[in-house]
Design a protein around this motif. Structure first.
Motif, PDB file in Angstrom:
ATOM      1  N   MET A 129      40.556  47.510  66.448  1.00 17.96           N
ATOM      2  CA  MET A 129      40.919  46.674  67.366  1.00 17.96           C
ATOM      3  C   MET A 129      39.821  45.965  68.116  1.00 17.96           C
ATOM      4  O   MET A 129      40.016  44.749  68.621  1.00 17.96           O
ATOM      5  N   GLN A 133      39.333  42.167  68.192  1.00 15.55           N
ATOM      6  CA  GLN A 133      39.055  41.190  69.516  1.00 15.55           C
ATOM      7  C   GLN A 133      37.952  40.477  69.416  1.00 15.55           C
ATOM      8  O   GLN A 133      37.918  39.140  69.736  1.00 15.55           O
ATOM      9  N   GLN A 151      46.590  44.268  65.997  1.00 17.11           N
ATOM     10  CA  GLN A 151      46.053  45.066  66.830  1.00 17.11           C
ATOM     11  C   GLN A 151      47.163  45.829  67.522  1.00 17.11           C
ATOM     12  O   GLN A 151      46.815  47.209  67.759  1.00 17.11           O
TER      13      GLN A 151
END
Length: 192
Positions: A129, A133, A151
């Motif tokens: 994740m 990001q 995600q």
């Protein structure tokens, strides 16, 4: 290109693992074997750099870039335990090492084992994740929906692992009465 590189990294992982363990146990070269095993993280670094370069060169962020982040996350979270698992079995099979340690089956020990396993999966998902990001920030504008989808899938991985570990906490697996009585009375254990 990214999917091909992911496949190459996965194959490379197993080739380096087999080569490192073969050098360590069969060729009796433990330092050389350890050096080969230490090359494993280089594969993930190559994949990370290639993914960043692909995005920098204007590629549309899609499921392949998300898959690369997930692969790296799972290598970070589960790679070491996978290597240790294979190492124990290889040492036992080819170098006369002790039998591999089996996970506990019952009680608090099993609960702790399940939480440790969940922790590895959660670490893998959190790293993935984080990389996703970072890719979203790196891309800036544009279609990032596939990265967001990855995600959300990682949130599912976390949730499932927490539920499994929590179930062992709430309903710990206990020995059956028959197994307990046999282990307490050796004369009841069937001899081979």
């Amino acid at each position: 290109m990214i999917v091909t590189l992911i496949v190459i990294c996965e194959v490379g992982f197993w080739v380096l693992l087999a080569g490192g363990l073969s050098l360590r146990y069969l060729a009796r070269m433990p330092r050389t074997g350890a050096a080969v095993l230490l090359l494993e993280p280089v594969l993930e670094l190559v994949l990370l750099i290639a993914t960043a370069v692909d995005l920098k060169n204007g590629a549309q962020a899609d499921w392949k870039h998300g898959l690369a982040a997930v692969y790296i996350g799972f290598s970070v979270g589960l790679g070491h335990s996978t290597i240790r698992w294979v190492d124990q079995r290889f040492a036992h099979r080819f170098a006369g090492g002790p039998p591999p340690v089996k996970p506990p089956k019952y009680g608090m020990a099993r609960t702790v084992h399940e939480w440790k396993t969940a922790g590895k999966w959660i670490l893998a998902a959190v790293v993935a994740m984080g990389l996703l990001q970072a890719a979203i920030w790196y891309v800036g504008s544009g279609d990032i929906s596939s990265l967001r989808t990855w995600q959300s899938k990682m949130l599912w991985v976390i949730g499932i692992n927490v539920i499994i570990a929590l179930s062992y906490t709430i309903w710990p697996k206990e020995r059956k009465a028959v197994e307990t009585s046999k282990s307490e009375r050796p004369d009841l254990v069937k001899r081979r």
